[in-house]
Design an enzyme around this catalytic site. Structure first.
Site, short mmCIF file in Angstrom:
data_model
loop_
_atom_site.label_atom_id
_atom_site.label_comp_id
_atom_site.label_asym_id
_atom_site.label_seq_id
_atom_site.Cartn_x
_atom_site.Cartn_y
_atom_site.Cartn_z
CG ASP A 38 -2.06 0.77 1.04
OD1 ASP A 38 -2.29 1.39 0.09
OD2 ASP A 38 -2.82 1.10 2.16
CG ASN A 86 -7.56 -2.12 -6.32
OD1 ASN A 86 -6.79 -2.95 -6.04
ND2 ASN A 86 -7.82 -1.28 -5.27
C1 FPP Z 1 -1.43 0.15 -3.46
O1 FPP Z 1 -1.28 1.45 -3.61
C2 FPP Z 1 -1.20 -0.72 -4.79
C3 FPP Z 1 -1.47 -1.08 -5.69
C4 FPP Z 1 -3.05 -1.09 -5.87
C5 FPP Z 1 -0.85 -1.89 -6.92
C6 FPP Z 1 0.54 -2.45 -6.59
C7 FPP Z 1 0.90 -3.27 -7.76
C8 FPP Z 1 2.31 -3.40 -7.93
C9 FPP Z 1 3.25 -3.02 -7.05
C10 FPP Z 1 2.75 -4.14 -8.96
C11 FPP Z 1 2.45 -5.58 -8.93
C12 FPP Z 1 3.05 -6.34 -10.06
C13 FPP Z 1 2.46 -7.65 -10.59
C14 FPP Z 1 3.26 -8.08 -11.50
C15 FPP Z 1 1.37 -8.29 -10.25
P1 FPP Z 1 -2.16 2.61 -3.56
O2 FPP Z 1 -2.46 2.84 -5.08
O3 FPP Z 1 -3.36 2.05 -2.98
O4 FPP Z 1 -1.67 3.62 -2.79
P2 FPP Z 1 -2.27 4.68 -1.86
O5 FPP Z 1 -3.03 4.21 -1.01
O6 FPP Z 1 -1.16 5.73 -1.44
O7 FPP Z 1 -3.41 5.58 -2.95
#
Ligand code: FPP
Length: 263
Positions: A38, A86
């Site tokens: 996160d 999401n």
């Molecule tokens: C959460 O941060 C993260 C995600 C929704 C996506 C995470 C995915 C990756 C790091 C790539 C994974 C790779 C593969 C190949 C599956 P957020 O966007 O919720 O952050 P925020 O809470 O600050 O908005």
């Protein structure tokens, strides 16, 4: 899982001052470590970048944590990449994530091969865009013989949906006469989850300070230890993982019984 001592030492050389690697008990490394990755969006926003840049930086962290987990001899590393909720994000962000998932899987195949990592997906990947699905299928086939660590990526995953799906699968087998109602026990449910055959997570790490489970592995985390750090996922590195494991090793896991000290 067997770990390579010299590769471990090389990878974890130069520990920061707050970490004493001698305190790490290699005989008590969690078999399954799970990450709720996160804070990518906030990491990017704090730097005046687009949120999608945070996801790109998050992939670099994931790569480091995969290697770190292999060096530590972890059996299963799981990571929450995309939840069933999401899809409600702006279309552009969803598109970028779908593209990144596919691109990352291809880009990281050499690492997965070198480190003998087998990938499994947790979630309904049939609902992903065709290109992403095709790449996933290709990548899965490429590493299906790997016998080292399992990397379980939760994509289009929701814990409640997973349990409902298991209930439906079991109910269908009762209706067909293959199972009786009494056969539906905890083991039967576990065997019908996406994680069938994998040990439950012993340690769940959530970055960015949020104190939520977010519909993640609801069944499987019944006795998991939680480690929450304020660090945003793109800043989470091998040392963050070691800090989490040291905290885990300091916990008294009672599984509903008495403390080991008072037994
Ligand atoms: C959460 O941060 C993260 C995600 C929704 C996506 C995470 C995915 C990756 C790091 C790539 C994974 C790779 C593969 C190949 C599956 P957020 O966007 O919720 O952050 P925020 O809470 O600050 O908005």
């Amino acid at each position: 899982m067997q770990y390579d001592e010299s590769k471990f030492r090389a990878f974890f050389a130069d520990a920061p001052a707050d970490i004493d690697m001698a305190l790490l008990d290699m005989a008590r490394i969690p078999r399954h470590i799970s990450c709720i990755m996160d804070g990518n969006g906030r990491w990017a926003t704090a730097r005046g970048l687009a949120r999608t840049e945070g996801h790109k930086a998050g992939i670099v962290s994931l790569r480091e944590i995969i290697t770190a987990a292999v060096r530590l001899g972890v059996d299963v590393l799981s990571a929450y990449a995309f939840s069933t909720e999401n899809w409600n994000r702006p279309q552009h962000e969803v598109n970028v994530l779908m593209h990144l998932f596919a691109k990352t899987f291809i880009d990281e195949l050499p690492l997965l091969k070198r480190e003998n990592v087998r990938v499994v997906f947790l979630g309904d990947i049939s609902a992903l865009p065709k290109r992403t699905r095709d790449v996933f299928e290709y990548g899965l086939a490429e590493c299906k013989e790997h016998a080292g660590m399992v990397l379980a990526l939760a994509v289009n995953y929701g814990g409640r949906a997973e349990i409902a799906r298991a209930a439906q699968q079991l109910a269908a087998r009762v209706v067909s006469g293959e199972l009786s109602v009494e056969d539906i026990d905890e083991q039967a449910i576990s065997k019908n989850l996406y994680t069938a055959g994998l040990p439950d997570p012993e340690l769940v790490i959530r970055t960015s300070g949020e104190m939520r489970v977010s519909n993640y592995l609801l069944w499987q985390i019944a006795y998991a230890e939680f480690y929450i750090t304020d660090t945003y996922w793109p800043d989470f590195d091998r040392w963050g993982l070691v800090r989490a494991i040291l905290a885990f090793q300091g916990r008294d896991r009672r599984f509903g019984g008495l403390s080991s000290a008072s037994a």
